[in-house]
Motif scaffolding. Structure first.
Motif, short mmCIF file in Angstrom:
data_model
loop_
_atom_site.label_atom_id
_atom_site.label_comp_id
_atom_site.label_asym_id
_atom_site.label_seq_id
_atom_site.Cartn_x
_atom_site.Cartn_y
_atom_site.Cartn_z
N ASP A 183 3.15 -0.27 -7.36
CA ASP A 183 2.53 -0.09 -8.67
C ASP A 183 2.08 1.36 -8.90
O ASP A 183 1.38 1.65 -9.86
N GLY A 184 2.46 2.27 -8.01
CA GLY A 184 2.08 3.66 -8.13
C GLY A 184 0.86 4.01 -7.29
O GLY A 184 0.66 5.15 -6.91
N GLU A 185 0.03 3.03 -7.01
CA GLU A 185 -1.17 3.25 -6.19
C GLU A 185 -1.09 2.53 -4.86
O GLU A 185 -1.73 2.94 -3.90
N ALA A 186 -0.30 1.46 -4.81
CA ALA A 186 -0.18 0.67 -3.58
C ALA A 186 1.22 0.07 -3.49
O ALA A 186 1.88 -0.16 -4.50
N LEU A 187 1.63 -0.17 -2.26
CA LEU A 187 2.93 -0.79 -1.98
C LEU A 187 2.69 -2.19 -1.46
O LEU A 187 1.86 -2.40 -0.56
N PRO A 233 11.45 5.92 -0.96
CA PRO A 233 12.18 5.33 -2.08
C PRO A 233 11.39 4.26 -2.83
O PRO A 233 11.45 4.15 -4.04
N TRP A 234 10.61 3.47 -2.11
CA TRP A 234 9.77 2.46 -2.75
C TRP A 234 8.67 3.10 -3.57
O TRP A 234 8.29 2.63 -4.62
N LEU A 235 8.10 4.19 -3.07
CA LEU A 235 6.99 4.84 -3.75
C LEU A 235 7.45 5.53 -5.03
O LEU A 235 6.66 5.69 -5.95
N GLN A 236 8.71 5.91 -5.10
CA GLN A 236 9.24 6.58 -6.27
C GLN A 236 9.81 5.62 -7.29
O GLN A 236 10.13 6.01 -8.40
N ALA A 237 9.98 4.38 -6.93
CA ALA A 237 10.60 3.38 -7.82
C ALA A 237 9.70 3.03 -8.97
O ALA A 237 8.54 3.19 -8.98
N ILE A 244 5.11 -1.96 9.08
CA ILE A 244 5.77 -2.43 7.86
C ILE A 244 7.27 -2.56 8.08
O ILE A 244 7.92 -1.63 8.52
N GLU A 245 7.79 -3.75 7.77
CA GLU A 245 9.20 -4.04 7.94
C GLU A 245 9.93 -4.24 6.62
O GLU A 245 11.14 -4.17 6.56
N ASP A 246 9.18 -4.54 5.55
CA ASP A 246 9.81 -4.81 4.26
C ASP A 246 8.82 -4.51 3.16
O ASP A 246 7.60 -4.49 3.39
N ALA A 247 9.32 -4.28 1.96
CA ALA A 247 8.48 -4.04 0.80
C ALA A 247 9.21 -4.60 -0.42
O ALA A 247 10.45 -4.69 -0.42
N ALA A 271 0.04 7.93 7.38
CA ALA A 271 0.69 7.35 8.56
C ALA A 271 2.09 7.94 8.79
O ALA A 271 2.75 7.60 9.77
N GLY A 272 2.54 8.81 7.87
CA GLY A 272 3.84 9.43 8.03
C GLY A 272 5.01 8.51 7.77
O GLY A 272 6.08 8.67 8.37
N ARG A 273 4.83 7.54 6.87
CA ARG A 273 5.90 6.59 6.58
C ARG A 273 6.84 7.11 5.50
O ARG A 273 6.99 6.54 4.42
N GLY A 274 7.51 8.23 5.79
CA GLY A 274 8.45 8.83 4.87
C GLY A 274 9.63 7.93 4.55
O GLY A 274 10.27 8.08 3.51
#
Length: 54
Positions: free
Chosen positions: A14-18, A50-54, A7-10, A43-46
């Motif tokens: 929606d809270g369940e998926a990026l 920030p995207w997951l919390q938005a 993953i290079e960009d997001a 996968a350890g994508r810490g």
């Protein structure tokens, strides 16, 4: 599904998926796709937190 390690960009979560841009290991092509949050955590994508919390 795209490989979480590529993953290079997001642009949306929606809270369940990026909605992210990465490489599909089946086709080898780069594309946008919804990736389950659970897969990203496993996968350890810490760096995507920030995207997951938005």
């Amino acid at each position: 599904m795209i490989d979480p390690d590529t993953i290079e960009d997001a642009d949306e979560c929606d809270g369940e998926a990026l909605h992210a841009y990465g490489r599909d290991p089946t086709t080898g092509q780069w594309r946008w796709a919804w990736v389950p949050v659970e897969s990203l955590i496993e996968a350890g994508r810490g760096d995507l937190v920030p995207w997951l919390q938005a």
